[in-house]
Motif scaffolding. Structure first.
Motif, mmCIF file in Angstrom:
data_model
loop_
_atom_site.group_PDB
_atom_site.id
_atom_site.type_symbol
_atom_site.label_atom_id
_atom_site.label_comp_id
_atom_site.label_asym_id
_atom_site.label_seq_id
_atom_site.Cartn_x
_atom_site.Cartn_y
_atom_site.Cartn_z
ATOM 1 N N VAL A 457 0.850 -1.187 0.000
ATOM 2 C CA VAL A 457 0.000 0.000 0.000
ATOM 3 C C VAL A 457 0.886 1.237 0.000
ATOM 4 C CG1 VAL A 457 -1.858 1.226 1.198
ATOM 5 C CG2 VAL A 457 -1.719 -1.285 1.336
ATOM 6 N N ASN A 458 0.599 2.180 -0.891
ATOM 7 C CA ASN A 458 1.427 3.379 -1.007
ATOM 8 C C ASN A 458 0.577 4.521 -1.543
ATOM 9 O OD1 ASN A 458 3.710 5.049 -1.107
ATOM 10 N ND2 ASN A 458 4.997 3.438 -1.979
ATOM 11 N N ASN A 459 0.953 5.760 -1.186
ATOM 12 C CA ASN A 459 0.273 6.907 -1.802
ATOM 13 C C ASN A 459 1.130 7.534 -2.896
ATOM 14 O OD1 ASN A 459 2.213 8.317 -0.353
ATOM 15 N ND2 ASN A 459 0.773 9.712 0.629
ATOM 16 N N VAL A 460 2.315 6.953 -3.119
ATOM 17 C CA VAL A 460 3.129 7.240 -4.307
ATOM 18 C C VAL A 460 3.510 5.872 -4.872
ATOM 19 C CG1 VAL A 460 3.915 9.506 -3.548
ATOM 20 C CG2 VAL A 460 5.185 7.488 -2.845
ATOM 21 N N ASN A 461 4.568 5.797 -5.658
ATOM 22 C CA ASN A 461 4.949 4.510 -6.230
ATOM 23 C C ASN A 461 6.098 3.876 -5.466
ATOM 24 O OD1 ASN A 461 3.482 3.465 -8.592
ATOM 25 N ND2 ASN A 461 3.930 5.472 -9.491
ATOM 26 N N PHE A 462 6.135 2.554 -5.475
ATOM 27 C CA PHE A 462 7.285 1.830 -4.964
ATOM 28 C C PHE A 462 8.429 1.922 -5.981
ATOM 29 C CE2 PHE A 462 5.720 0.023 -1.118
ATOM 30 C CZ PHE A 462 4.349 -0.158 -1.292
ATOM 31 N N PRO A 463 9.675 1.629 -5.568
ATOM 32 C CA PRO A 463 10.819 1.730 -6.487
ATOM 33 C C PRO A 463 10.656 0.855 -7.726
ATOM 34 C CG PRO A 463 11.570 1.502 -4.224
ATOM 35 C CD PRO A 463 10.093 1.276 -4.202
ATOM 36 N N ASP A 464 11.360 1.241 -8.775
ATOM 37 C CA ASP A 464 11.268 0.518 -10.048
ATOM 38 C C ASP A 464 11.635 -0.952 -9.894
ATOM 39 O OD1 ASP A 464 10.555 2.864 -11.208
ATOM 40 O OD2 ASP A 464 12.495 3.275 -12.138
ATOM 41 N N ALA A 465 12.568 -1.264 -8.981
ATOM 42 C CA ALA A 465 13.064 -2.630 -8.862
ATOM 43 C C ALA A 465 12.054 -3.592 -8.257
ATOM 44 C CB ALA A 465 14.347 -2.644 -8.029
ATOM 45 N N VAL A 466 10.987 -3.074 -7.648
ATOM 46 C CA VAL A 466 10.001 -3.947 -7.020
ATOM 47 C C VAL A 466 9.273 -4.763 -8.096
ATOM 48 C CG1 VAL A 466 7.830 -4.006 -5.711
ATOM 49 C CG2 VAL A 466 9.693 -2.495 -4.992
ATOM 50 N N VAL A 467 9.161 -6.057 -7.833
ATOM 51 C CA VAL A 467 8.529 -6.993 -8.773
ATOM 52 C C VAL A 467 7.103 -7.264 -8.315
ATOM 53 C CG1 VAL A 467 8.597 -9.334 -9.712
ATOM 54 C CG2 VAL A 467 10.729 -8.036 -9.375
ATOM 55 N N LYS A 468 6.158 -7.220 -9.259
ATOM 56 C CA LYS A 468 4.767 -7.564 -8.954
ATOM 57 C C LYS A 468 4.614 -9.078 -9.068
ATOM 58 C CE LYS A 468 0.284 -6.794 -8.396
ATOM 59 N NZ LYS A 468 -0.247 -8.164 -8.322
ATOM 60 N N ARG A 469 4.490 -9.727 -7.914
ATOM 61 C CA ARG A 469 4.380 -11.187 -7.891
ATOM 62 C C ARG A 469 2.924 -11.612 -8.079
ATOM 63 N NH1 ARG A 469 7.524 -13.868 -2.928
ATOM 64 N NH2 ARG A 469 7.048 -15.699 -4.223
ATOM 65 N N PRO A 470 2.709 -12.748 -8.717
ATOM 66 C CA PRO A 470 1.347 -13.287 -8.819
ATOM 67 C C PRO A 470 0.769 -13.509 -7.422
ATOM 68 C CG PRO A 470 2.837 -14.464 -10.279
ATOM 69 C CD PRO A 470 3.684 -13.591 -9.420
ATOM 70 N N GLY A 471 -0.470 -13.094 -7.256
ATOM 71 C CA GLY A 471 -1.143 -13.285 -5.971
ATOM 72 C C GLY A 471 -0.986 -12.139 -4.993
ATOM 73 N N THR A 472 -0.091 -11.197 -5.280
ATOM 74 C CA THR A 472 0.045 -10.046 -4.391
ATOM 75 C C THR A 472 -0.934 -8.953 -4.816
ATOM 76 O OG1 THR A 472 1.814 -9.092 -5.743
ATOM 77 C CG2 THR A 472 2.459 -10.547 -3.922
ATOM 78 N N VAL A 473 -1.186 -8.029 -3.893
ATOM 79 C CA VAL A 473 -2.167 -6.957 -4.121
ATOM 80 C C VAL A 473 -1.478 -5.616 -3.898
ATOM 81 C CG1 VAL A 473 -4.329 -5.929 -3.374
ATOM 82 C CG2 VAL A 473 -4.078 -8.419 -3.391
ATOM 83 N N HIS A 474 -1.444 -4.799 -4.940
ATOM 84 C CA HIS A 474 -0.889 -3.446 -4.845
ATOM 85 C C HIS A 474 -2.038 -2.439 -4.838
ATOM 86 C CE1 HIS A 474 3.560 -4.010 -5.913
ATOM 87 N NE2 HIS A 474 3.053 -5.220 -5.750
ATOM 88 N N LEU A 475 -2.091 -1.634 -3.774
ATOM 89 C CA LEU A 475 -3.132 -0.608 -3.637
ATOM 90 C C LEU A 475 -2.492 0.768 -3.717
ATOM 91 C CD1 LEU A 475 -5.934 0.524 -2.921
ATOM 92 C CD2 LEU A 475 -5.383 0.101 -0.506
ATOM 93 N N GLN A 476 -2.879 1.519 -4.730
ATOM 94 C CA GLN A 476 -2.423 2.900 -4.883
ATOM 95 C C GLN A 476 -3.511 3.818 -4.312
ATOM 96 O OE1 GLN A 476 -0.928 6.128 -5.060
ATOM 97 N NE2 GLN A 476 0.437 4.847 -6.293
ATOM 98 N N THR A 477 -3.164 4.534 -3.221
ATOM 99 C CA THR A 477 -4.176 5.367 -2.551
ATOM 100 C C THR A 477 -4.193 6.804 -3.058
ATOM 101 O OG1 THR A 477 -2.787 6.212 -0.757
ATOM 102 C CG2 THR A 477 -3.745 4.006 -0.475
ATOM 103 N N HIS A 478 -3.111 7.262 -3.740
ATOM 104 C CA HIS A 478 -2.934 8.666 -4.124
ATOM 105 C C HIS A 478 -2.908 9.541 -2.868
ATOM 106 C CE1 HIS A 478 -3.558 7.488 -8.317
ATOM 107 N NE2 HIS A 478 -4.615 6.801 -7.902
ATOM 108 N N HIS A 479 -2.640 10.824 -3.035
ATOM 109 C CA HIS A 479 -2.573 11.716 -1.883
ATOM 110 C C HIS A 479 -3.213 13.068 -2.167
ATOM 111 C CE1 HIS A 479 1.261 12.114 -4.130
ATOM 112 N NE2 HIS A 479 1.175 13.395 -3.843
ATOM 113 N N GLY A 480 -4.231 13.072 -3.006
ATOM 114 C CA GLY A 480 -4.958 14.308 -3.246
ATOM 115 C C GLY A 480 -5.839 14.209 -4.474
ATOM 116 N N THR A 481 -6.821 15.105 -4.539
ATOM 117 C CA THR A 481 -7.662 15.229 -5.733
ATOM 118 C C THR A 481 -6.935 16.114 -6.736
ATOM 119 O OG1 THR A 481 -9.751 14.874 -4.578
ATOM 120 C CG2 THR A 481 -9.829 16.183 -6.595
#
Length: 766
Positions: A457-481
């Motif tokens: 969970v992040n309100n910005v992005n994780f580093p480029d090197a982070v790998v999206k694994r099958p079965g994991t859940v990435h939640l982008q919350t943002h930090h403003g309208t």
């Protein structure tokens, strides 16, 4: 019951004095009295102190001449004190909640203990005995306590004295002869209770000019017959920034010479043993060397004279047989003692060169460590995903903030079996809430939890090197309208897109499973600006839940934490970052605006988070710099009105249905360089000012809170507060973490059925 007196003296910004007095009168212990020394002619400080005295009869206000020295002000206040013990505070200091009661309890426990025979130390040099009403002989002359440092309005950072104080905690009072290491406790007046009998027996302590904090801190220990230690945090001491120390001028550094000279004479007069005199000498030389190392605080024109005087003391007061420390510190010590200024400067130049070489070597070592870390990360990716692990981050590791923080709190309530780890930069670790499990970026554990966590969970992005694994859940919350252009929509605006790799950005976006939204406008914007396969969650922003759940007590507490007096209008000025201007400067003449708005208004100035490490906020009694105050939601609760330009804070604040004023002095430039999604000046949440004079007229009259402003705000809320109703975090946790279907989630409450937190005026009436 022993009576404790707190004495507040000196000059400080009015908001700091207010917070200090609030912390004193907020102590519930009945044995407390307090005395505030206020310079004649300082009408705001006197009015503030007298207002506190009206509410709390334990507080006495004493006037002092406007040119009174610190010693004279302390002496005048001390004459009005009635306690058996005294604690001296600066207006920028604060008492932690409940500290007086804890100290009184510690003294009560000590009352039954007497020091061991022969523990009187330098007999006859301390007070002859306690005065009438003073502490009994079993009690110490000085009670040393712990303290915290406050960097601003953030949570206090623990000091470095806990381990030293704990060595003597629970034991009867001791002597400085037996514990010379107690000289290493931070020399602050506020972290010690001093017996009134000691001060009465030695009136020169507080009645002699030049006997300032450094001298008094050490002198009271040298003169005390009995000293006790306490692990209670008795002081929150505001830590000065380097710029503040520079502004005070070199005179502050040079003042230490006179204080240390008198301390060495006092050590001789009290027949201090060699070990104690050596400890005092080491403290002195260490202070001198630290000052010489602060090149930005001691101009070159003064450095040579400072070195000369420091060398004189280092040579003159060196105890017989004293052994210098080893290593480089010992070399510096020897050069200072031999008046070798040229050699000292050459050593510093050589050290600068060595540091440069070490920096190069460290850079190479970091590259090798990064390669090892990447290999470890690849191994961790082959391990099973931890179904009960959630990783949170906000604002590139700034701490527990924003939407991720609100989601984490709700997750702890609804699914406490899911472990939470926060990714936090090293300098932010001391500010974390107690017990927060965290990992520092770049460390082995950081990559381990990123590789194995089920939820990210992040309100910005994780580093480029982070790998999206099958079965994991990435939640982008943002930090403003979004008002300004975002994502790929920035391509037509070079100032905003400077240095941005859009392909890399989209690769990061492709990891998102969910994108959180507070309104239809945001949903459509995120889908266009970040074209990918994520699912939009139209649930509202969890960080805004508190704006509907907060009570009247919460609102009043938020204002009290900032030192905002009842009846004072709080104007929150929160401008945004501008891509065409790399450094932040207020676009308003803040002191002039504060004068125009009057004494019943305080300006809360919050720079954009990209600039909080280098703010430029003028020092003025009507202005409070809240750039580092967290969480921002409490600032919103405390404010009567928001003044902003194009910051997304306006969308959050609109949930409170309180007035918003737009200061759009560079609207055309901003829209040209950054690009916007709609014309804020045509669809604002309240009145729009195009210059400072217009803004002052709006805030000085009734336009800021009139019917026309209310109609603009209502239309704005319908559009942009669409999904915020106080239950956004619950919807997120139930859907993302617990896997519940949309049909089982709490429905969004219509705007006309929501009740925001009460305004400050409503909170007072309740």
């Amino acid at each position: 019951m022993l009576k404790l007196s707190v004495i507040v003296s000196g000059r400080g910004p009015l908001p700091h004095l207010r917070a200090c007095l609030d912390s004193v009168t907020g102590q519930a212990h009945p044995a407390l009295d307090a005395v505030v020394a206020v310079p004649d002619g300082d009408a705001p400080a006197r009015a503030l102190a007298e207002a506190h005295a009206l509410r709390d009869p334990r507080l006495t206000v004493v006037p002092v001449p406007p040119d009174a020295s610190p010693a004279a002000a302390r002496a005048t206040a001390l004459d009005a004190a009635t306690g058996a013990y005294v604690q001296f505070l600066h207006p920028s200091d604060r008492l932690p909640e409940g500290s007086v009661a804890a100290l009184a309890e510690r003294l009560a426990r000590l009352a039954g203990n007497r020091p061991a025979e022969g523990g009187a130390g330098r007999a006859g040099k301390g007070p002859a005995g306690p005065p009438a009403g003073g502490p009994p002989d079993a009690l110490p002359d000085v009670l040393l306590c712990d303290h915290h440092r406050a960097t601003w309005w953030d949570d206090a950072v623990p000091g470095d004295d806990a381990a030293l104080l704990n060595r003597g905690f629970g034991a009867p009072a001791t002597t400085l002869d037996r514990r010379p290491d107690l000289l290493d406790v931070a020399p602050l007046l506020g972290n010690r209770l001093i017996a009134a009998g000691l001060l009465a027996a030695h009136p020169e302590l507080v009645r002699t000019d030049g006997h300032d904090e450094l001298y008094l801190s050490y002198a009271t220990l040298l003169l005390a017959r009995r000293i006790a230690c306490c692990d209670t945090v008795a002081l929150v001491h505001r830590h000065e920034r380097p710029a503040q120390r520079r502004a005070a001028g070199p005179e502050r550094h040079f003042a230490a010479f006179g204080q240390y000279e008198r301390l060495h004479h006092l050590a001789g007069a009290t027949a201090a043993p060699p070990a104690l005199r050596a400890r005092l000498y080491d403290r002195m030389v260490g202070d001198y060397l630290r000052t010489l190392a602060r090149r930005d605080e001691l101009p070159d024109a003064d450095a040579a004279e400072y070195f000369r005087r420091a060398a004189d003391h280092t040579d003159r007061f060196r105890p017989e047989g004293h052994r210098r420390p080893g290593g480089l510190d010992g070399v510096r010590h020897a050069l200072l003692g031999h008046h070798a200024h040229l050699c000292y400067r050459l050593l510093r130049i050589a050290n600068d060169g060595r540091r440069a070489l070490r920096t190069t070597a460290a850079r190479q070592a970091r590259r090798a460590a990064a390669a090892r870390t990447r290999q470890r990360y690849r191994r961790a990716l082959r391990r099973p995903v931890d179904e009960d692990l959630a990783v949170f981050s906000a604002y590139w590791g700034r701490g527990v903030h924003c939407n991720p923080a609100a989601i984490a709190a709700e997750l702890g309530e609804l699914a406490p079996d899911i472990r939470q780890v926060w990714l936090v930069e090293p300098d932010r670790v001391p500010l974390l809430p107690p017990g927060t499990d965290h990992a520092v970026p770049g460390t082995a554990r950081y990559w381990d939890v990123l590789a194995r966590a089920k939820y990210l969970v992040n309100n910005v992005n994780f580093p480029d090197a982070v790998v999206k694994r099958p079965g994991t859940v990435h939640l982008q919350t943002h930090h403003g309208t979004p008002l300004k252009r975002m994502g790929v929509d920035q391509q037509a605006h070079p100032a905003a897109a400077r240095g941005l790799d859009f392909e890399a950005l989209l690769a990061r976006v492709d990891r998102w499973d969910y994108s959180l939204s507070a309104n239809t406008h945001s949903t459509e914007t995120w889908q266009r600006a970040y074209p990918s396969g994520f699912r939009s969650l139209d649930y509202g922003y969890p960080r805004n839940d508190v704006l509907y759940r907060a009570t009247a007590a919460d609102v009043l507490a938020a204002r009290a934490a900032l030192g905002i007096a009842p009846g004072t209008r709080a104007v929150l000025y929160a401008p945004t970052h501008r891509d065409y201007d790399t450094r932040w400067m207020p676009r308003l003449d803040l002191p002039r605006l504060a004068r125009q708005l009057g004494d019943d208004t305080v300006l809360l100035v919050r720079a954009h988070y990209l600039h909080t490490d280098r703010p430029t906020v003028p020092d003025h009694p009507g202005i409070l710099d809240v750039g580092r105050y967290e969480p921002v939601e409490k600032l919103l609760l405390a404010a009567d009105v928001l003044v902003t330009d194009y910051s997304s804070v306006m969308f959050d604040y609109a949930n409170l249905d309180r007035p918003v004023v737009i200061h759009a002095d560079d609207w055309e430039t901003y829209t040209l360089t950054r690009g916007v999604y709609f014309d804020l000046t045509a669809e604002p949440p309240g009145p729009v000012a195009r210059d400072q004079a217009e803004l002052a007229d709006i805030l000085g009259g009734g336009d800021w809170c009139g019917e026309a402003a209310a109609k603009l705000r209502h239309d704005f809320r319908l559009r942009f507060c669409q999904y915020d109703d106080g239950r956004a975090a619950e919807r997120v946790v139930r859907r993302v973490f617990l896997g519940e279907g949309e049909e089982s989630l709490p429905p969004v409450l219509p705007l006309d059925r929501r009740t925001p937190a009460p305004t400050p005026q409503e909170a007072v009436r309740r």
